[in-house]
Scaffold this active site. Structure first.
Site, PDB file in Angstrom:
ATOM      1  N   HIS A 278       0.808  -1.213   0.000  1.00 19.99           N
ATOM      2  CA  HIS A 278       0.000   0.000   0.000  1.00 19.99           C
ATOM      3  C   HIS A 278       0.848   1.273   0.000  1.00 19.99           C
ATOM      4  O   HIS A 278       0.359   2.362  -0.314  1.00 19.99           O
ATOM      5  CB  HIS A 278      -0.947   0.008   1.204  1.00 19.99           C
ATOM      6  CG  HIS A 278      -2.239   0.727   0.958  1.00 19.99           C
ATOM      7  ND1 HIS A 278      -2.342   1.825   0.141  1.00 19.99           N
ATOM      8  CD2 HIS A 278      -3.492   0.502   1.425  1.00 19.99           C
ATOM      9  CE1 HIS A 278      -3.600   2.255   0.121  1.00 19.99           C
ATOM     10  NE2 HIS A 278      -4.315   1.461   0.894  1.00 19.99           N
ATOM     11  N   ARG A 279       2.131   1.169   0.320  1.00 19.99           N
ATOM     12  CA  ARG A 279       3.008   2.327   0.244  1.00 19.99           C
ATOM     13  C   ARG A 279       3.220   2.750  -1.207  1.00 19.99           C
ATOM     14  O   ARG A 279       3.467   3.925  -1.490  1.00 19.99           O
ATOM     15  CB  ARG A 279       4.360   2.024   0.880  1.00 19.99           C
ATOM     16  CG  ARG A 279       4.320   1.662   2.359  1.00 19.99           C
ATOM     17  CD  ARG A 279       5.666   1.157   2.841  1.00 19.99           C
ATOM     18  NE  ARG A 279       6.087  -0.041   2.111  1.00 19.99           N
ATOM     19  CZ  ARG A 279       7.243  -0.675   2.311  1.00 19.99           C
ATOM     20  NH1 ARG A 279       8.088  -0.217   3.232  1.00 19.99           N
ATOM     21  NH2 ARG A 279       7.551  -1.751   1.617  1.00 19.99           N
TER      22      ARG A 279
END
Length: 445
Positions: free
Chosen positions: A418-419
Protein backbone atom coordinates in the site's frame (compact mmCIF):
# COMPACT_ATOMS: atom_id res chain seq x y z
CA UNK A 1 52.90 -20.77 -3.54
CA UNK A 2 49.78 -22.86 -2.73
CA UNK A 3 46.50 -21.46 -4.02
CA UNK A 4 43.49 -21.58 -1.71
CA UNK A 5 40.12 -22.52 -3.21
CA UNK A 6 37.35 -21.03 -1.11
CA UNK A 7 33.58 -21.44 -0.90
CA UNK A 8 32.25 -19.01 -3.52
CA UNK A 9 29.32 -16.64 -3.07
CA UNK A 10 27.14 -17.86 -5.91
CA UNK A 11 24.50 -15.19 -5.36
CA UNK A 12 24.05 -11.98 -3.35
CA UNK A 13 21.85 -13.87 -0.85
CA UNK A 14 24.27 -16.72 -0.17
CA UNK A 15 25.91 -16.90 3.26
CA UNK A 16 26.59 -20.63 3.32
CA UNK A 17 26.02 -23.67 1.16
CA UNK A 18 26.34 -27.44 1.01
CA UNK A 19 29.29 -28.94 -0.83
CA UNK A 20 27.28 -31.60 -2.62
CA UNK A 21 29.94 -33.21 -4.80
CA UNK A 22 33.56 -32.94 -5.83
CA UNK A 23 34.10 -33.52 -9.55
CA UNK A 24 37.88 -33.73 -9.10
CA UNK A 25 40.09 -35.66 -6.70
CA UNK A 26 43.46 -35.03 -5.09
CA UNK A 27 46.23 -35.27 -7.66
CA UNK A 28 44.03 -34.18 -10.61
CA UNK A 29 45.37 -31.44 -12.85
CA UNK A 30 42.87 -28.68 -13.57
CA UNK A 31 42.83 -25.55 -15.67
CA UNK A 32 40.82 -22.35 -15.52
CA UNK A 33 37.19 -22.98 -16.46
CA UNK A 34 37.10 -26.65 -15.45
CA UNK A 35 34.05 -27.59 -13.38
CA UNK A 36 35.42 -28.84 -10.06
CA UNK A 37 32.44 -29.10 -7.68
CA UNK A 38 28.68 -28.85 -7.22
CA UNK A 39 27.38 -26.49 -4.53
CA UNK A 40 23.82 -26.54 -3.15
CA UNK A 41 22.43 -23.15 -2.15
CA UNK A 42 19.01 -22.64 -0.55
CA UNK A 43 17.37 -22.63 -3.99
CA UNK A 44 19.56 -24.41 -6.52
CA UNK A 45 22.46 -26.75 -7.21
CA UNK A 46 25.21 -24.97 -9.13
CA UNK A 47 28.50 -25.93 -10.72
CA UNK A 48 31.70 -24.20 -9.61
CA UNK A 49 34.49 -23.60 -12.10
CA UNK A 50 38.20 -23.32 -11.36
CA UNK A 51 39.77 -19.87 -11.55
CA UNK A 52 43.41 -21.00 -11.49
CA UNK A 53 45.48 -23.77 -13.05
CA UNK A 54 47.41 -26.41 -11.13
CA UNK A 55 47.11 -29.72 -9.31
CA UNK A 56 44.58 -30.47 -6.58
CA UNK A 57 46.87 -30.88 -3.58
CA UNK A 58 44.30 -31.30 -0.84
CA UNK A 59 40.51 -31.42 -0.51
CA UNK A 60 39.82 -29.73 2.82
CA UNK A 61 36.02 -29.97 2.91
CA UNK A 62 34.68 -33.40 1.89
CA UNK A 63 31.71 -33.95 -0.39
CA UNK A 64 28.37 -33.94 1.41
CA UNK A 65 29.41 -31.26 3.93
CA UNK A 66 26.56 -28.94 4.93
CA UNK A 67 26.55 -25.33 6.10
CA UNK A 68 29.95 -24.40 4.64
CA UNK A 69 30.39 -20.65 5.11
CA UNK A 70 31.10 -18.42 2.12
CA UNK A 71 34.85 -17.78 1.81
CA UNK A 72 35.77 -20.84 3.91
CA UNK A 73 38.75 -22.85 2.64
CA UNK A 74 37.52 -25.93 0.77
CA UNK A 75 40.59 -27.10 -1.18
CA UNK A 76 44.25 -26.32 -1.90
CA UNK A 77 45.76 -26.11 -5.36
CA UNK A 78 49.46 -26.53 -6.14
CA UNK A 79 50.62 -24.17 -8.86
CA UNK A 80 52.42 -25.50 -11.92
CA UNK A 81 55.87 -26.73 -10.96
CA UNK A 82 55.14 -26.66 -7.24
CA UNK A 83 55.57 -29.71 -5.02
CA UNK A 84 52.09 -31.07 -4.36
CA UNK A 85 52.85 -32.51 -0.92
CA UNK A 86 54.47 -29.26 0.21
CA UNK A 87 51.49 -27.29 -1.07
CA UNK A 88 49.07 -29.53 0.83
CA UNK A 89 51.04 -29.12 4.04
CA UNK A 90 51.80 -25.43 3.70
CA UNK A 91 48.54 -24.20 2.23
CA UNK A 92 46.19 -25.83 4.73
CA UNK A 93 47.02 -23.27 7.41
CA UNK A 94 46.67 -20.29 5.12
CA UNK A 95 43.54 -18.23 5.71
CA UNK A 96 40.98 -17.70 2.99
CA UNK A 97 41.38 -14.35 1.18
CA UNK A 98 39.56 -11.77 3.28
CA UNK A 99 38.66 -9.58 0.34
CA UNK A 100 36.09 -11.96 -1.10
CA UNK A 101 33.61 -11.34 1.69
CA UNK A 102 30.06 -12.72 1.60
CA UNK A 103 27.54 -10.67 -0.33
CA UNK A 104 25.30 -8.24 1.55
CA UNK A 105 22.11 -9.81 2.80
CA UNK A 106 19.34 -9.61 0.18
CA UNK A 107 17.37 -12.74 0.88
CA UNK A 108 15.36 -14.88 -1.55
CA UNK A 109 11.54 -14.88 -1.13
CA UNK A 110 8.37 -15.32 0.93
CA UNK A 111 6.29 -18.47 0.81
CA UNK A 112 3.63 -17.22 -1.58
CA UNK A 113 6.23 -16.44 -4.20
CA UNK A 114 9.58 -17.27 -2.81
CA UNK A 115 12.71 -16.30 -4.59
CA UNK A 116 13.51 -12.80 -5.57
CA UNK A 117 16.11 -10.22 -4.70
CA UNK A 118 16.61 -6.59 -5.65
CA UNK A 119 20.03 -7.06 -7.21
CA UNK A 120 20.67 -9.37 -10.16
CA UNK A 121 22.64 -12.43 -9.14
CA UNK A 122 26.17 -13.19 -10.19
CA UNK A 123 27.26 -16.27 -12.11
CA UNK A 124 29.49 -19.00 -10.62
CA UNK A 125 32.79 -17.96 -9.13
CA UNK A 126 35.02 -18.65 -12.03
CA UNK A 127 32.99 -16.78 -14.64
CA UNK A 128 35.19 -14.35 -16.57
CA UNK A 129 34.57 -11.14 -18.43
CA UNK A 130 36.15 -10.45 -21.78
CA UNK A 131 37.37 -7.01 -22.79
CA UNK A 132 39.23 -6.58 -26.01
CA UNK A 133 40.19 -10.23 -26.02
CA UNK A 134 41.81 -10.07 -22.54
CA UNK A 135 40.32 -12.25 -19.80
CA UNK A 136 39.51 -10.47 -16.57
CA UNK A 137 39.16 -12.73 -13.53
CA UNK A 138 36.78 -11.34 -10.95
CA UNK A 139 34.63 -12.63 -8.11
CA UNK A 140 30.83 -12.66 -8.49
CA UNK A 141 30.50 -10.09 -5.71
CA UNK A 142 33.07 -7.81 -7.37
CA UNK A 143 31.16 -7.93 -10.67
CA UNK A 144 27.89 -7.12 -8.94
CA UNK A 145 29.34 -4.20 -6.98
CA UNK A 146 31.00 -2.88 -10.15
CA UNK A 147 27.74 -3.08 -12.07
CA UNK A 148 25.79 -1.28 -9.36
CA UNK A 149 28.46 1.42 -9.13
CA UNK A 150 28.52 1.83 -12.91
CA UNK A 151 32.22 1.15 -13.46
CA UNK A 152 34.11 -0.92 -16.01
CA UNK A 153 35.61 -3.87 -14.15
CA UNK A 154 38.28 -4.32 -16.84
CA UNK A 155 39.85 -1.05 -15.65
CA UNK A 156 40.11 -2.25 -12.04
CA UNK A 157 43.44 -3.65 -10.79
CA UNK A 158 43.00 -6.96 -8.96
CA UNK A 159 44.70 -7.84 -5.68
CA UNK A 160 43.41 -11.41 -5.42
CA UNK A 161 45.20 -14.60 -6.51
CA UNK A 162 46.75 -14.15 -9.98
CA UNK A 163 45.33 -10.63 -10.22
CA UNK A 164 41.71 -11.61 -9.58
CA UNK A 165 39.48 -8.58 -8.97
CA UNK A 166 37.70 -8.78 -5.62
CA UNK A 167 35.19 -6.58 -3.82
CA UNK A 168 37.77 -4.40 -2.05
CA UNK A 169 39.44 -3.60 -5.39
CA UNK A 170 36.15 -2.35 -6.82
CA UNK A 171 35.43 -0.29 -3.70
CA UNK A 172 38.85 1.38 -3.96
CA UNK A 173 38.21 2.15 -7.64
CA UNK A 174 34.83 3.67 -6.79
CA UNK A 175 36.32 5.79 -4.00
CA UNK A 176 39.21 6.97 -6.16
CA UNK A 177 37.15 7.52 -9.30
CA UNK A 178 39.75 5.63 -11.33
CA UNK A 179 37.34 3.49 -13.33
CA UNK A 180 35.27 4.90 -16.13
CA UNK A 181 31.53 4.77 -15.58
CA UNK A 182 29.57 2.39 -17.77
CA UNK A 183 26.94 4.42 -19.66
CA UNK A 184 24.14 1.89 -19.20
CA UNK A 185 24.60 1.30 -15.50
CA UNK A 186 22.55 3.07 -12.85
CA UNK A 187 23.04 2.96 -9.11
CA UNK A 188 20.61 0.68 -7.33
CA UNK A 189 18.30 2.39 -4.84
CA UNK A 190 19.35 1.81 -1.27
CA UNK A 191 17.10 -0.51 0.70
CA UNK A 192 16.05 0.48 4.19
CA UNK A 193 17.23 -1.92 6.89
CA UNK A 194 14.54 -4.33 8.01
CA UNK A 195 13.43 -4.04 11.62
CA UNK A 196 14.31 -6.79 14.04
CA UNK A 197 11.97 -9.75 13.73
CA UNK A 198 9.61 -10.57 16.56
CA UNK A 199 10.60 -13.65 18.54
CA UNK A 200 8.16 -16.50 19.04
CA UNK A 201 8.12 -19.04 21.87
CA UNK A 202 11.29 -21.10 22.35
CA UNK A 203 11.65 -24.57 20.87
CA UNK A 204 11.55 -26.02 24.36
CA UNK A 205 8.29 -24.21 25.18
CA UNK A 206 6.66 -25.52 22.00
CA UNK A 207 7.77 -29.11 22.54
CA UNK A 208 6.41 -29.09 26.09
CA UNK A 209 2.93 -28.77 24.58
CA UNK A 210 3.19 -32.19 22.98
CA UNK A 211 3.44 -35.62 24.48
CA UNK A 212 6.98 -36.98 24.34
CA UNK A 213 7.33 -39.64 21.69
CA UNK A 214 4.34 -38.39 19.68
CA UNK A 215 6.46 -36.43 17.20
CA UNK A 216 9.74 -36.42 15.33
CA UNK A 217 12.01 -33.42 14.69
CA UNK A 218 12.79 -32.64 11.05
CA UNK A 219 15.57 -30.01 10.81
CA UNK A 220 14.85 -27.00 8.58
CA UNK A 221 16.85 -26.87 5.38
CA UNK A 222 18.20 -23.63 3.89
CA UNK A 223 15.21 -23.08 1.62
CA UNK A 224 12.65 -23.40 4.41
CA UNK A 225 14.66 -21.05 6.65
CA UNK A 226 14.85 -18.46 3.87
CA UNK A 227 11.14 -18.70 3.08
CA UNK A 228 10.19 -18.36 6.75
CA UNK A 229 12.46 -15.37 7.30
CA UNK A 230 11.36 -13.54 4.16
CA UNK A 231 7.67 -14.17 4.79
CA UNK A 232 7.95 -12.80 8.33
CA UNK A 233 9.89 -9.75 7.12
CA UNK A 234 7.31 -9.12 4.40
CA UNK A 235 4.37 -9.23 6.79
CA UNK A 236 6.15 -7.05 9.35
CA UNK A 237 7.33 -4.36 6.93
CA UNK A 238 4.79 -4.23 4.08
CA UNK A 239 1.27 -2.84 4.64
CA UNK A 240 -0.71 -5.30 2.54
CA UNK A 241 -3.88 -4.28 0.69
CA UNK A 242 -6.09 -6.75 -1.21
CA UNK A 243 -8.34 -6.34 -4.25
CA UNK A 244 -10.35 -9.20 -5.82
CA UNK A 245 -12.24 -9.55 -9.09
CA UNK A 246 -14.04 -12.34 -10.98
CA UNK A 247 -12.98 -13.02 -14.59
CA UNK A 248 -14.98 -14.97 -17.16
CA UNK A 249 -12.83 -17.51 -18.98
CA UNK A 250 -15.00 -18.76 -21.84
CA UNK A 251 -13.39 -16.61 -24.55
CA UNK A 252 -9.89 -17.32 -23.23
CA UNK A 253 -10.47 -21.09 -23.13
CA UNK A 254 -11.83 -21.04 -26.67
CA UNK A 255 -8.84 -19.05 -27.97
CA UNK A 256 -6.42 -21.29 -26.09
CA UNK A 257 -7.93 -24.40 -27.72
CA UNK A 258 -7.77 -22.77 -31.14
CA UNK A 259 -4.11 -21.74 -30.72
CA UNK A 260 -3.08 -25.17 -29.44
CA UNK A 261 -4.83 -26.88 -32.35
CA UNK A 262 -2.97 -24.59 -34.76
CA UNK A 263 0.47 -25.25 -33.22
CA UNK A 264 2.96 -26.43 -35.87
CA UNK A 265 4.27 -29.95 -35.38
CA UNK A 266 7.71 -31.41 -35.83
CA UNK A 267 8.20 -35.15 -35.63
CA UNK A 268 4.72 -35.47 -34.13
CA UNK A 269 5.33 -33.03 -31.25
CA UNK A 270 3.57 -29.64 -31.02
CA UNK A 271 5.82 -26.57 -30.98
CA UNK A 272 3.94 -25.33 -27.93
CA UNK A 273 0.98 -26.13 -25.68
CA UNK A 274 -0.49 -23.10 -23.98
CA UNK A 275 -1.87 -23.27 -20.45
CA UNK A 276 -4.26 -20.87 -18.75
CA UNK A 277 -1.35 -19.83 -16.54
CA UNK A 278 0.70 -18.79 -19.59
CA UNK A 279 -2.14 -16.48 -20.62
CA UNK A 280 -2.45 -15.13 -17.06
CA UNK A 281 1.25 -14.21 -17.12
CA UNK A 282 0.86 -12.38 -20.43
CA UNK A 283 -2.31 -10.60 -19.29
CA UNK A 284 -0.65 -9.34 -16.10
CA UNK A 285 2.43 -8.20 -18.02
CA UNK A 286 0.31 -6.22 -20.48
CA UNK A 287 -1.80 -4.78 -17.66
CA UNK A 288 1.36 -3.47 -15.98
CA UNK A 289 2.43 -1.97 -19.30
CA UNK A 290 -0.95 -0.23 -19.57
CA UNK A 291 -0.89 0.93 -15.91
CA UNK A 292 2.81 1.84 -15.47
CA UNK A 293 2.26 3.54 -12.11
CA UNK A 294 1.58 0.09 -10.65
CA UNK A 295 4.79 -1.40 -12.08
CA UNK A 296 6.89 -0.08 -9.22
CA UNK A 297 9.01 -0.94 -6.20
CA UNK A 298 9.14 0.98 -2.92
CA UNK A 299 12.28 2.45 -1.37
CA UNK A 300 12.38 5.05 1.39
CA UNK A 301 14.09 7.59 -0.85
CA UNK A 302 12.28 7.10 -4.17
CA UNK A 303 9.73 5.09 -6.12
CA UNK A 304 11.38 2.70 -8.57
CA UNK A 305 9.37 2.71 -11.82
CA UNK A 306 10.17 -0.32 -13.97
CA UNK A 307 10.37 -0.11 -17.75
CA UNK A 308 9.38 -3.73 -18.35
CA UNK A 309 7.11 -6.36 -16.82
CA UNK A 310 9.34 -9.06 -15.34
CA UNK A 311 6.79 -11.55 -14.02
CA UNK A 312 7.81 -14.12 -11.43
CA UNK A 313 5.79 -17.34 -11.32
CA UNK A 314 5.60 -19.38 -8.10
CA UNK A 315 6.61 -23.01 -8.70
CA UNK A 316 6.20 -25.65 -6.00
CA UNK A 317 9.28 -27.80 -5.51
CA UNK A 318 10.18 -30.36 -2.83
CA UNK A 319 10.72 -28.49 0.43
CA UNK A 320 9.34 -25.13 -0.65
CA UNK A 321 8.71 -22.72 -3.51
CA UNK A 322 10.79 -20.85 -6.05
CA UNK A 323 9.83 -18.06 -8.43
CA UNK A 324 11.47 -18.16 -11.86
CA UNK A 325 11.01 -14.92 -13.77
CA UNK A 326 9.74 -14.31 -17.29
CA UNK A 327 11.72 -11.20 -18.27
CA UNK A 328 10.04 -8.55 -20.47
CA UNK A 329 6.91 -10.68 -20.57
CA UNK A 330 4.89 -7.90 -22.17
CA UNK A 331 7.06 -8.22 -25.31
CA UNK A 332 6.99 -12.02 -25.60
CA UNK A 333 4.52 -14.20 -27.49
CA UNK A 334 2.30 -16.64 -25.65
CA UNK A 335 4.22 -19.57 -27.16
CA UNK A 336 7.56 -18.12 -25.97
CA UNK A 337 6.18 -17.64 -22.45
CA UNK A 338 4.78 -21.18 -22.45
CA UNK A 339 8.02 -22.83 -23.55
CA UNK A 340 10.10 -20.72 -21.16
CA UNK A 341 7.87 -21.69 -18.23
CA UNK A 342 8.08 -25.39 -19.12
CA UNK A 343 11.88 -25.17 -19.09
CA UNK A 344 11.90 -23.22 -15.82
CA UNK A 345 9.45 -25.62 -14.18
CA UNK A 346 11.54 -28.67 -15.10
CA UNK A 347 14.83 -27.16 -13.93
CA UNK A 348 13.25 -25.70 -10.79
CA UNK A 349 12.24 -29.16 -9.59
CA UNK A 350 15.81 -30.32 -10.25
CA UNK A 351 17.15 -27.22 -8.40
CA UNK A 352 19.11 -26.29 -11.51
CA UNK A 353 17.94 -22.68 -11.90
CA UNK A 354 20.61 -19.98 -11.96
CA UNK A 355 20.21 -17.14 -9.43
CA UNK A 356 19.59 -14.60 -12.18
CA UNK A 357 16.64 -16.72 -13.32
CA UNK A 358 14.75 -16.42 -10.02
CA UNK A 359 16.00 -13.22 -8.36
CA UNK A 360 14.54 -9.80 -9.08
CA UNK A 361 11.37 -9.27 -11.09
CA UNK A 362 8.71 -6.57 -10.82
CA UNK A 363 5.64 -8.64 -9.87
CA UNK A 364 4.59 -12.26 -9.41
CA UNK A 365 1.80 -14.76 -10.08
CA UNK A 366 0.82 -17.49 -7.61
CA UNK A 367 -1.67 -19.88 -9.20
CA UNK A 368 -3.38 -22.50 -7.02
CA UNK A 369 -6.29 -23.01 -9.36
CA UNK A 370 -4.99 -26.40 -10.53
CA UNK A 371 -5.21 -27.52 -6.89
CA UNK A 372 -8.91 -26.68 -6.71
CA UNK A 373 -8.44 -23.53 -4.58
CA UNK A 374 -11.22 -21.04 -5.28
CA UNK A 375 -9.51 -17.91 -3.95
CA UNK A 376 -6.69 -16.86 -1.62
CA UNK A 377 -4.40 -13.91 -0.87
CA UNK A 378 -0.65 -14.18 -1.53
CA UNK A 379 2.18 -12.46 0.34
CA UNK A 380 3.93 -9.59 -1.45
CA UNK A 381 7.54 -10.49 -2.21
CA UNK A 382 9.85 -7.46 -1.88
CA UNK A 383 11.09 -5.69 -3.92
CA UNK A 384 7.80 -6.32 -5.73
CA UNK A 385 4.81 -4.12 -4.91
CA UNK A 386 2.21 -6.58 -6.23
CA UNK A 387 1.44 -10.29 -6.49
CA UNK A 388 -1.57 -11.88 -8.18
CA UNK A 389 -3.23 -14.90 -6.55
CA UNK A 390 -5.17 -16.98 -9.11
CA UNK A 391 -7.97 -19.34 -8.15
CA UNK A 392 -9.64 -22.19 -10.01
CA UNK A 393 -11.86 -21.68 -13.02
CA UNK A 394 -15.30 -23.16 -12.37
CA UNK A 395 -18.82 -23.05 -13.76
CA UNK A 396 -20.87 -20.33 -12.07
CA UNK A 397 -24.23 -18.75 -12.63
CA UNK A 398 -23.93 -15.24 -14.10
CA UNK A 399 -26.49 -12.69 -15.29
CA UNK A 400 -26.04 -11.33 -18.83
CA UNK A 401 -28.48 -8.83 -20.32
CA UNK A 402 -31.06 -9.81 -17.73
CA UNK A 403 -30.73 -13.53 -18.46
CA UNK A 404 -29.23 -16.23 -16.26
CA UNK A 405 -26.30 -17.96 -17.93
CA UNK A 406 -23.58 -20.47 -17.02
CA UNK A 407 -19.99 -19.29 -17.47
CA UNK A 408 -16.48 -20.42 -16.55
CA UNK A 409 -15.31 -17.94 -13.92
CA UNK A 410 -12.12 -17.59 -11.86
CA UNK A 411 -11.45 -15.29 -8.92
CA UNK A 412 -8.13 -13.46 -8.75
CA UNK A 413 -6.84 -11.41 -5.80
CA UNK A 414 -4.19 -8.73 -6.12
CA UNK A 415 -2.06 -8.16 -3.02
CA UNK A 416 -0.33 -4.78 -3.07
CA UNK A 417 2.24 -2.89 -1.06
CA UNK A 418 0.00 0.00 0.00
CA UNK A 419 3.01 2.33 0.24
CA UNK A 420 3.48 2.04 -3.52
CA UNK A 421 0.11 0.96 -4.97
CA UNK A 422 -3.04 2.52 -3.53
CA UNK A 423 -6.45 0.88 -3.66
CA UNK A 424 -7.63 2.83 -6.70
CA UNK A 425 -4.43 2.08 -8.60
CA UNK A 426 -4.67 -1.60 -7.68
CA UNK A 427 -8.27 -1.64 -8.92
CA UNK A 428 -7.16 0.00 -12.19
CA UNK A 429 -4.49 -2.67 -12.67
CA UNK A 430 -6.97 -5.48 -11.97
CA UNK A 431 -9.44 -3.90 -14.39
CA UNK A 432 -6.82 -3.92 -17.16
CA UNK A 433 -5.97 -7.55 -16.34
CA UNK A 434 -9.65 -8.55 -16.45
CA UNK A 435 -10.06 -6.92 -19.89
CA UNK A 436 -7.24 -9.01 -21.35
CA UNK A 437 -8.56 -12.22 -19.79
CA UNK A 438 -12.11 -11.65 -21.03
CA UNK A 439 -10.99 -10.27 -24.43
CA UNK A 440 -7.93 -12.44 -25.02
CA UNK A 441 -7.46 -11.51 -28.68
CA UNK A 442 -5.94 -8.30 -27.32
CA UNK A 443 -2.95 -10.35 -26.15
CA UNK A 444 -2.16 -11.31 -29.75
CA UNK A 445 -1.95 -7.81 -31.26
Amino acid sequence: MPINITMPALSPTMEEGNLAKWLVKEGDKIKSGDVIAEIETDKATMEVEAVDEGTVAKIVVPAGSEGVKVNALIAILAADGEDVAAAAAGGSAAPAPAAAAPAPKAEAAPAASPASAAAPAAAPAAQTASHGGDRVFSSPLARRVAKEAGIDISKVSGSGPKGRVVKSDVEKAVAGGSAKAAPSAAPAPAAAPAPALAKGPSDEAVLKLFEQGSYELVPHDGMRKTIAKRLQESKQTIPHFYVSVDCELDALLALRAQLNDAAPRKEGAAAYKLSVNDMVIKALALALRDVPDANVSWTDSAMVKHKHSDVGVAVSIPGGLITPIIRKAELKSLSAISNEMKDYGKRAKERKLKPEEYQGGTTAVSNMGMMGVKNFAAVVNPPHATILAVGAGEERVVVKNGEIKIAQVMTVTLSTDHRAVDGALGAELLGAFKRYIENPMGMLV
